[in-house]
Design an enzyme around this catalytic site. Structure first.
Site, short mmCIF file in Angstrom:
data_model
loop_
_atom_site.label_atom_id
_atom_site.label_comp_id
_atom_site.label_asym_id
_atom_site.label_seq_id
_atom_site.Cartn_x
_atom_site.Cartn_y
_atom_site.Cartn_z
N GLU A 269 -8.65 3.03 -33.88
CA GLU A 269 -8.80 2.99 -35.73
C GLU A 269 -9.62 1.73 -35.94
OE1 GLU A 269 -7.20 4.73 -37.53
OE2 GLU A 269 -5.23 5.65 -36.54
N CYS A 303 -9.36 -2.56 -43.55
CA CYS A 303 -10.26 -1.68 -42.91
C CYS A 303 -10.74 -0.58 -44.03
CB CYS A 303 -9.90 -1.14 -41.81
SG CYS A 303 -8.21 -0.19 -41.97
N GLU A 400 -20.14 -3.71 -42.23
CA GLU A 400 -18.60 -4.26 -42.65
C GLU A 400 -18.75 -5.82 -42.87
OE1 GLU A 400 -15.32 -3.81 -39.89
OE2 GLU A 400 -14.09 -3.01 -41.63
P1 NAP Z 1 -11.33 -7.17 -33.09
O1 NAP Z 1 -12.25 -8.31 -32.91
O2 NAP Z 1 -11.85 -5.82 -32.47
O3 NAP Z 1 -9.85 -7.38 -32.52
C1 NAP Z 1 -8.78 -6.52 -32.43
C2 NAP Z 1 -7.81 -6.95 -31.18
O4 NAP Z 1 -8.53 -6.63 -30.10
C3 NAP Z 1 -7.59 -8.13 -31.33
O5 NAP Z 1 -5.86 -8.18 -30.98
C4 NAP Z 1 -8.18 -8.91 -30.28
O6 NAP Z 1 -7.72 -10.09 -29.62
C5 NAP Z 1 -8.64 -7.66 -29.31
N1 NAP Z 1 -9.53 -7.71 -28.29
C6 NAP Z 1 -10.53 -8.43 -28.65
N2 NAP Z 1 -11.58 -8.10 -27.34
C7 NAP Z 1 -10.80 -7.15 -26.85
C8 NAP Z 1 -11.34 -6.55 -25.77
N3 NAP Z 1 -12.66 -6.71 -25.05
N4 NAP Z 1 -10.71 -5.73 -25.00
C9 NAP Z 1 -9.45 -5.62 -25.48
N5 NAP Z 1 -8.65 -6.03 -26.67
C10 NAP Z 1 -9.83 -7.05 -27.32
O7 NAP Z 1 -11.11 -6.82 -34.54
P2 NAP Z 1 -10.41 -7.86 -35.80
O8 NAP Z 1 -11.66 -8.77 -36.23
O9 NAP Z 1 -9.44 -8.64 -35.16
O10 NAP Z 1 -9.88 -7.04 -36.75
C11 NAP Z 1 -10.72 -6.38 -37.85
C12 NAP Z 1 -11.31 -5.24 -37.80
O11 NAP Z 1 -10.29 -4.39 -37.61
C13 NAP Z 1 -12.17 -4.67 -38.41
O12 NAP Z 1 -13.35 -3.84 -38.31
C14 NAP Z 1 -11.41 -3.58 -39.28
O13 NAP Z 1 -12.06 -2.63 -40.18
C15 NAP Z 1 -10.45 -2.85 -38.15
N6 NAP Z 1 -9.43 -2.48 -38.65
C16 NAP Z 1 -9.33 -1.20 -38.51
C17 NAP Z 1 -8.03 -0.42 -39.03
C18 NAP Z 1 -7.96 1.06 -39.20
O14 NAP Z 1 -6.84 1.50 -39.11
N7 NAP Z 1 -8.84 1.62 -38.80
C19 NAP Z 1 -7.00 -1.44 -39.40
C20 NAP Z 1 -7.07 -2.74 -39.42
C21 NAP Z 1 -8.20 -3.18 -39.18
P3 NAP Z 1 -8.22 -11.57 -30.25
O15 NAP Z 1 -7.45 -11.46 -31.58
O16 NAP Z 1 -7.83 -12.57 -29.36
O17 NAP Z 1 -9.75 -11.56 -30.52
#
Ligand code: NAP
Ligand code: MG
Length: 489
Positions: A269, A303, A400
């Site tokens: 997602e 998101c 985004e």
């Molecule tokens: P993110 O940087 O991708 O992080 C998401 C999660 O993944 C966090 O727990 C993060 O840990 C972890 N993570 C980071 N690098 C990783 C890796 N290499 N391998 C595995 N896990 C890893 O995203 P975010 O900035 O937290 O969240 C915002 C994004 O989420 C936006 O793009 C938004 O659109 C999307 N989102 C999508 C939905 C949906 O349902 N489609 C819902 C909500 C949010 P850390 O926090 O420690 O970095």
């Protein structure tokens, strides 16, 4: 003759409410949080901790354990044992009772959850209290009901659990995303290792306390806190059967690459850049309120935020004027205040990203308009922002931003707006405002978006599937569709 002037609303005097901050005295936060593995709170192998802060005042809330590979290994072992020896052998109706109990306990402590969510993540208490927490509990209630009815959901297909699910969630809906992940996984008979986001680990750890209180057998749910490396350790663990990830498209792609060639099942997602479309025949005042709800409440940290507005030409001037007026009345400030519309940006890093895009937007030649509201001196805050005169090729239109920033374009025909709305790498959600049902049906079939709201926006329900097209990911969460992500046939 005296010159005629347009009467100006004095927003500052007519919209000044007395502060109404939510009490935090009933909140019981520990100084330090450990990992939740095998039903117990345990110290991380390397003894490392990181701080989680309140983005509204930059104060440290607690220290939180940082899990490394050894800890993840321990959590996966606990989940595997629980799966083999307890959870997969338990009658499905019994599994349902535990999930139901978690929902009830969450409801009982709803106020505590809401306040902690707001403290740790910066979202307005109105959102955490009225949306995040009730919806999270509802997900557990909903999936509790499915646990012993899987054979009816998938007749003649003999649904079976996958085993151990590794789940990684973002910071924008910390508790709700944990519920979206854990509830269906348990209902389908899987056990879980979940990693919350680094900046918002506290409600997941509170959920761990509830899970312990519910008597859920040890190891069925394990919660390991940490940074991206902890997430990667889950993704790459050989004894995990399924990865469920919600987060950015960039990390989603890394995950997809790293599990290619393994037997792991995957749902992603990811990001979004929703088109919010207003036709001339729309109820304009409601539509303007819908746009504000779609992008400015919750700081645009959604998101599926309606971040690209398309207005039909005949009403464009009126809509923009009404939007600007409404922007002036939005209150940016203390997220714990019930009057606040726009709380704190989740982290310093995210605020910098938003500022970077504001600069890009101006350099690209778009006209930036911000409200005149005051913002607190401490903490991470951003004024609600409109970008006018944008075009399809602008980066602020294509990428985004994940902040309270709305780009505005106009259109003349239905075909034109469909093409513009779809001309983007993302496809998570969209919104349509019109008086005509036929127009709604026409657009919902042609917009490449997982969810299309009509004459409303950002409405969620556990019975309704959610997920994206294209670079917004694949797989669905919620509803019956959400079950199949955790089953094999
Ligand atoms: P993110 O940087 O991708 O992080 C998401 C999660 O993944 C966090 O727990 C993060 O840990 C972890 N993570 C980071 N690098 C990783 C890796 N290499 N391998 C595995 N896990 C890893 O995203 P975010 O900035 O937290 O969240 C915002 C994004 O989420 C936006 O793009 C938004 O659109 C999307 N989102 C999508 C939905 C949906 O349902 N489609 C819902 C909500 C949010 P850390 O926090 O420690 O970095
Ligand atoms: Mg925090």
């Amino acid at each position: 003759m005296a010159k005629k002037t347009t009467p100006q609303l004095d927003f500052n005097s007519s919209w000044n409410y007395a502060p109404a901050p939510e009490d935090t005295k009933h909140i019981n936060l520990k100084k330090q949080y450990e990992l939740f593995i095998d039903g117990k709170f345990v110290k991380p192998a390397k003894g490392k901790y990181f701080e989680t802060i309140n983005p509204a005042n930059e104060e440290v809330l607690a220290k939180v354990a940082e899990a490394d590979e050894t800890d993840v290994n321990k959590a996966v072992k606990a989940a595997r044992n629980a799966y083999n020896n307890v959870w997969s052998k338990m009658p499905a109706a019994e599994r349902g009772k535990y999930i139901y109990r978690i929902a009830r306990l969450m409801q009982e402590r709803a106020r505590e959850f809401a306040v902690i969510e707001t403290l740790d993540g910066g979202k307005p208490i109105r959102e955490s209290r009225d949306i995040d927490v009730p919806l999270a509990a509802n997900h557990f209630f909903y999936y509790a009901g499915w646990a012993d009815k899987l054979a009816y959901a998938f007749p003649n297909r003999k649904p079976q659990a996958l085993g151990v699910a590794g789940q990684i969630i973002p910071w924008n809906f910390p508790l709700l995303m944990a519920a979206w992940k854990i509830a269906p996984a348990l209902a389908c008979g899987n056990t879980v290792v979940l990693k919350p986001a680094e900046t918002t680990p506290l409600t997941a750890l509170k959920l761990a306390e509830i899970i312990q209180e519910s008597g859920l057998p040890n190891g069925v749910v394990n919660i390991v806190t940490g940074a991206g490396k902890t997430g990667a350790a889950i993704v790459n663990h050989p004894d995990i059967d399924k990865i469920a990830f919600t987060g950015s498209t960039d990390v989603g792609k890394i995950i997809q690459k790293s599990i290619a060639g393994t037997n792991k099942k995957l749902t992603l997602e990811l990001g979004g850049k929703a088109a919010h479309i207003i036709f001339e025949d729309a109820p304009i005042d409601q539509a303007v309120e819908g746009i504000v709800n779609g992008i400015f409440f919750n700081q645009g940290h959604v998101c599926c935020a309606g971040s690209r507005l398309f207005v039909q030409e005949g009403v464009a001037d009126m809509v923009i004027r009404k939007l600007k007026d409404r922007l002036e009345t939005l209150i940016v400030g203390d997220p714990l205040d019930k009057n606040t519309d726009i709380g704190a940006i989740n982290s310093k890093g995210q605020l910098e990203t938003i500022h970077k895009y504001l600069k890009i937007g101006k350099e690209e030649g778009a006209d930036m308009y911000q409200s005149n509201c005051s913002i607190p001196k401490k903490g991470y805050f951003c004024r609600p922002t409109l970008f006018l005169n944008t075009s399809q090729s602008h980066r602020i239109v294509q990428e985004e931003i994940f902040g309270p920033v709305l780009t505005i374009q106009t259109f003349r025909t239905v075909e034109e707006v469909i093409e513009k709305a779809n001309n983007i790498p993302y496809g998570l959600s969209a919104g349509v405002w019109t008086d005509k049902g036929s127009k709604i049906f026409n657009l919902t079939t042609k917009l490449r978006a997982g969810v299309v709201w009509a004459n409303t926006y950002n409405k969620f329900d556990p019975t309704s599937p959610f997920g994206g097209y294209k670079e917004s990911g694949f797989g669905r969460e919620g509803g019956m569709h959400g079950l199949s992500a955790y089953l094999k046939f």
